[in-house]
Design a protein around this motif. Structure first.
Motif, PDB file in Angstrom:
ATOM      1  N   PRO A 104      78.345 154.783 -24.737  1.00 56.34           N
ATOM      2  CA  PRO A 104      79.168 154.025 -24.046  1.00 56.34           C
ATOM      3  C   PRO A 104      78.573 153.963 -22.796  1.00 56.34           C
ATOM      4  CG  PRO A 104      80.735 155.217 -25.369  1.00 56.34           C
ATOM      5  CD  PRO A 104      79.414 155.968 -25.642  1.00 56.34           C
ATOM      6  N   GLN A 105      78.243 155.193 -22.079  1.00 53.79           N
ATOM      7  CA  GLN A 105      77.724 155.257 -20.811  1.00 53.79           C
ATOM      8  C   GLN A 105      76.373 154.780 -20.855  1.00 53.79           C
ATOM      9  OE1 GLN A 105      79.659 156.253 -18.011  1.00 53.79           O
ATOM     10  NE2 GLN A 105      77.873 155.382 -17.147  1.00 53.79           N
ATOM     11  N   VAL A 106      75.340 155.103 -21.645  1.00 54.39           N
ATOM     12  CA  VAL A 106      74.236 154.314 -21.927  1.00 54.39           C
ATOM     13  C   VAL A 106      74.220 152.885 -21.783  1.00 54.39           C
ATOM     14  CG1 VAL A 106      72.029 154.068 -23.043  1.00 54.39           C
ATOM     15  CG2 VAL A 106      72.934 156.253 -22.842  1.00 54.39           C
ATOM     16  N   VAL A 107      75.198 152.241 -22.332  1.00 52.26           N
ATOM     17  CA  VAL A 107      75.290 150.795 -22.360  1.00 52.26           C
ATOM     18  C   VAL A 107      75.826 150.434 -20.972  1.00 52.26           C
ATOM     19  CG1 VAL A 107      76.832 148.927 -23.401  1.00 52.26           C
ATOM     20  CG2 VAL A 107      75.809 150.562 -24.733  1.00 52.26           C
ATOM     21  N   ALA A 108      76.881 151.109 -20.321  1.00 51.96           N
ATOM     22  CA  ALA A 108      77.432 150.751 -19.256  1.00 51.96           C
ATOM     23  C   ALA A 108      76.496 150.873 -18.081  1.00 51.96           C
ATOM     24  CB  ALA A 108      78.404 151.871 -18.717  1.00 51.96           C
ATOM     25  N   ASN A 109      75.565 151.868 -17.967  1.00 50.18           N
ATOM     26  CA  ASN A 109      74.462 151.787 -17.026  1.00 50.18           C
ATOM     27  C   ASN A 109      73.447 150.735 -17.364  1.00 50.18           C
ATOM     28  OD1 ASN A 109      75.288 154.162 -16.251  1.00 50.18           O
ATOM     29  ND2 ASN A 109      73.719 155.467 -17.118  1.00 50.18           N
ATOM     30  N   TRP A 110      73.237 150.262 -18.463  1.00 43.26           N
ATOM     31  CA  TRP A 110      72.242 149.092 -18.723  1.00 43.26           C
ATOM     32  C   TRP A 110      73.099 147.761 -18.127  1.00 43.26           C
ATOM     33  CZ3 TRP A 110      73.525 145.230 -22.413  1.00 43.26           C
ATOM     34  CH2 TRP A 110      72.447 144.031 -22.512  1.00 43.26           C
ATOM     35  N   ARG A 111      74.373 147.448 -18.477  1.00 38.06           N
ATOM     36  CA  ARG A 111      75.074 146.472 -17.977  1.00 38.06           C
ATOM     37  C   ARG A 111      75.192 146.453 -16.454  1.00 38.06           C
ATOM     38  NH1 ARG A 111      80.247 145.697 -22.277  1.00 38.06           N
ATOM     39  NH2 ARG A 111      78.755 145.048 -24.150  1.00 38.06           N
ATOM     40  N   ASN A 112      75.541 147.520 -15.827  1.00 33.51           N
ATOM     41  CA  ASN A 112      75.493 147.657 -14.518  1.00 33.51           C
ATOM     42  C   ASN A 112      74.318 147.493 -13.733  1.00 33.51           C
ATOM     43  OD1 ASN A 112      78.147 148.053 -14.535  1.00 33.51           O
ATOM     44  ND2 ASN A 112      78.208 150.284 -14.652  1.00 33.51           N
ATOM     45  N   LYS A 113      73.075 147.800 -14.522  1.00 35.40           N
ATOM     46  CA  LYS A 113      71.810 147.803 -13.907  1.00 35.40           C
ATOM     47  C   LYS A 113      71.654 148.924 -12.870  1.00 35.40           C
ATOM     48  CE  LYS A 113      69.923 144.542 -16.573  1.00 35.40           C
ATOM     49  NZ  LYS A 113      71.286 144.516 -17.429  1.00 35.40           N
ATOM     50  N   SER A 114      72.558 149.993 -13.173  1.00 37.14           N
ATOM     51  CA  SER A 114      72.482 151.090 -12.045  1.00 37.14           C
ATOM     52  C   SER A 114      73.327 152.260 -12.695  1.00 37.14           C
ATOM     53  CB  SER A 114      73.451 150.529 -11.051  1.00 37.14           C
ATOM     54  OG  SER A 114      73.730 151.621 -10.030  1.00 37.14           O
ATOM     55  N   THR A 115      72.917 153.477 -12.281  1.00 32.22           N
ATOM     56  CA  THR A 115      73.493 154.841 -12.568  1.00 32.22           C
ATOM     57  C   THR A 115      74.621 155.072 -11.726  1.00 32.22           C
ATOM     58  OG1 THR A 115      71.726 156.112 -11.667  1.00 32.22           O
ATOM     59  CG2 THR A 115      71.523 155.497 -13.948  1.00 32.22           C
ATOM     60  N   GLU A 116      74.711 154.276 -10.806  1.00 30.75           N
ATOM     61  CA  GLU A 116      75.893 154.401  -9.610  1.00 30.75           C
ATOM     62  C   GLU A 116      77.111 155.063 -10.290  1.00 30.75           C
ATOM     63  OE1 GLU A 116      77.626 155.018  -5.950  1.00 30.75           O
ATOM     64  OE2 GLU A 116      75.653 154.609  -6.625  1.00 30.75           O
ATOM     65  N   GLY A 117      77.797 156.150  -9.866  1.00 31.64           N
ATOM     66  CA  GLY A 117      78.694 156.767 -10.319  1.00 31.64           C
ATOM     67  C   GLY A 117      78.666 157.744 -11.320  1.00 31.64           C
ATOM     68  N   TRP A 118      77.415 157.805 -12.070  1.00 32.91           N
ATOM     69  CA  TRP A 118      77.000 158.833 -13.065  1.00 32.91           C
ATOM     70  C   TRP A 118      76.218 159.973 -12.529  1.00 32.91           C
ATOM     71  CZ3 TRP A 118      78.915 160.243 -17.636  1.00 32.91           C
ATOM     72  CH2 TRP A 118      77.970 160.731 -18.564  1.00 32.91           C
ATOM     73  N   SER A 119      76.702 161.189 -12.579  1.00 28.17           N
ATOM     74  CA  SER A 119      76.267 162.081 -11.938  1.00 28.17           C
ATOM     75  C   SER A 119      74.840 162.669 -12.647  1.00 28.17           C
ATOM     76  CB  SER A 119      76.973 163.266 -11.679  1.00 28.17           C
ATOM     77  OG  SER A 119      76.644 164.641 -11.176  1.00 28.17           O
ATOM     78  N   ILE A 120      73.797 162.458 -12.011  1.00 30.24           N
ATOM     79  CA  ILE A 120      72.460 163.024 -12.693  1.00 30.24           C
ATOM     80  C   ILE A 120      72.350 164.360 -12.674  1.00 30.24           C
ATOM     81  CG2 ILE A 120      71.071 163.034 -10.511  1.00 30.24           C
ATOM     82  CD1 ILE A 120      70.161 161.854 -14.024  1.00 30.24           C
ATOM     83  N   TRP A 121      73.077 165.066 -12.033  1.00 22.55           N
ATOM     84  CA  TRP A 121      73.245 166.398 -11.824  1.00 22.55           C
ATOM     85  C   TRP A 121      73.706 167.033 -13.188  1.00 22.55           C
ATOM     86  CZ3 TRP A 121      70.273 169.506  -9.172  1.00 22.55           C
ATOM     87  CH2 TRP A 121      69.490 168.974  -7.860  1.00 22.55           C
ATOM     88  N   GLN A 122      74.788 166.546 -13.702  1.00 19.78           N
ATOM     89  CA  GLN A 122      75.360 166.856 -14.737  1.00 19.78           C
ATOM     90  C   GLN A 122      74.216 166.669 -16.374  1.00 19.78           C
ATOM     91  OE1 GLN A 122      78.420 164.623 -16.496  1.00 19.78           O
ATOM     92  NE2 GLN A 122      77.667 162.761 -15.965  1.00 19.78           N
ATOM     93  N   ILE A 123      73.664 165.884 -16.142  1.00 16.47           N
ATOM     94  CA  ILE A 123      72.534 165.553 -16.930  1.00 16.47           C
ATOM     95  C   ILE A 123      71.335 166.568 -16.900  1.00 16.47           C
ATOM     96  CG2 ILE A 123      70.803 163.951 -17.970  1.00 16.47           C
ATOM     97  CD1 ILE A 123      73.737 163.249 -18.414  1.00 16.47           C
TER      98      ILE A 123
END
Length: 279
Positions: A178-197
């Motif tokens: 769901p988050q992969v799809v959300a990032n694709w729809r938003n055209k952004s990773t804003e709000g999704w922390s890259i540090w956790q990844i």
């Protein structure tokens, strides 16, 4: 050599535990600092609650239960499960942090976040949770209806623990989608922390490495085949983490002007959870 590899296994075990445990902090901290969960979905932390509850139960059973350990030995050449104490501490810690993060979406007023009636789990995730319960229940009925004369060949309590462990495995397979799809729809990773990844990636590599060392020390690869959940968790994490890293640093490296850090304004928000639901 044996003592060195044993030390390395223990070191990898605790470092991966610390890395994976630390990976649960960046997202709730980012949500709190932004006073918003925009750009992310409730599906990920919520299904994590079920996943890590299952993982905690299965690892605890493998580590503490004499019955489960005896049945495991009967199926795997008399060996003990390659489950370490750090696996249990990680699972419990992850469960607690997943509950806290989920509360930021489901009890927003308690966190001072703007009210959003559209924040609710997707039917896809609810269906996954229901399917997991049905699968474990079906395994339970198979076990209670089996003669249980030989754990090496018959259905036994070990199979219930395996079923619970596979709940965690299956959830890990789909929870990031769901988050992969959300990032694709938003055209952004804003709000999704890259540090956790990034922390998740480190933990996954070291987790698989520890299991490989332990299996080599036992001179038997059933340390991996007998604990497929732990092995798969590290490898699945590597695949999804790579996708998120590419999204963050390559595909959506230059976010638009409306995707800035800080609290999200109502007229400047990303797609809501309602719009992103995987119906």
């Amino acid at each position: 050599m044996f003592s060195f590899l044993s030390f390395l296994s223990a070191l990898f075990g605790w470092v991966y535990t610390l890395a994976w445990s630390a990976s649960f902090y960046p997202q709730p901290l980012l949500n709190f600092s932004r006073q918003s969960t925009s750009g992310t979905t409730v599906d990920f932390p919520l299904i994590n609650v079920l996943g890590f509850a299952a993982y905690f139960v299965s690892t605890s059973a493998f580590y503490y239960s004499p019955v489960i350990r005896e049945q495991y030995a009967a199926r795997h050449h008399g060996l003990t499960p390659t489950v370490a104490f750090n696996d249990i501490t990680f699972a419990l810690h992850a469960l607690i942090l997943s509950i806290i993060t989920s509360s930021q979406y489901l009890t927003r007023p308690l966190w001072g976040f703007p009210s959003d009636p559209g924040v609710r789990p997707s039917r896809f995730i609810l269906g996954v949770a229901a399917g997991c319960f049905v699968g474990v229940l079906a395994t339970y009925f198979l076990v209670v209806s089996s003669p249980n004369t030989d754990p090496a060949t018959d259905w036994c309590e070990l199979d219930i623990i395996y079923a619970i462990g596979y709940v965690k495995l299956f959830i890990t397979l789909i929870k990031y989608a769901p988050q992969v799809v959300a990032n694709w729809r938003n055209k952004s990773t804003e709000g999704w922390s890259i540090w956790q990844i990034l922390l998740d990636l480190i933990g996954g590599v070291l987790s698989v490495s520890q299991q490989g060392i332990d299996s080599w020390l036992q001179r038997d690869w059933s340390g991996i085949t007998g604990n497929p959940v732990k092995f798969a968790l590290g490898n699945i994490a590597f695949i999804y983490d790579t996708i998120f890293i590419v999204q963050h640093y390559v595909v959506y490296r230059s976010p638009g002007s409306r995707h800035r850090d800080g609290p999200a304004r109502e007229d400047d928000r990303l797609l809501s959870d309602e719009e992103r639901r995987l119906d």
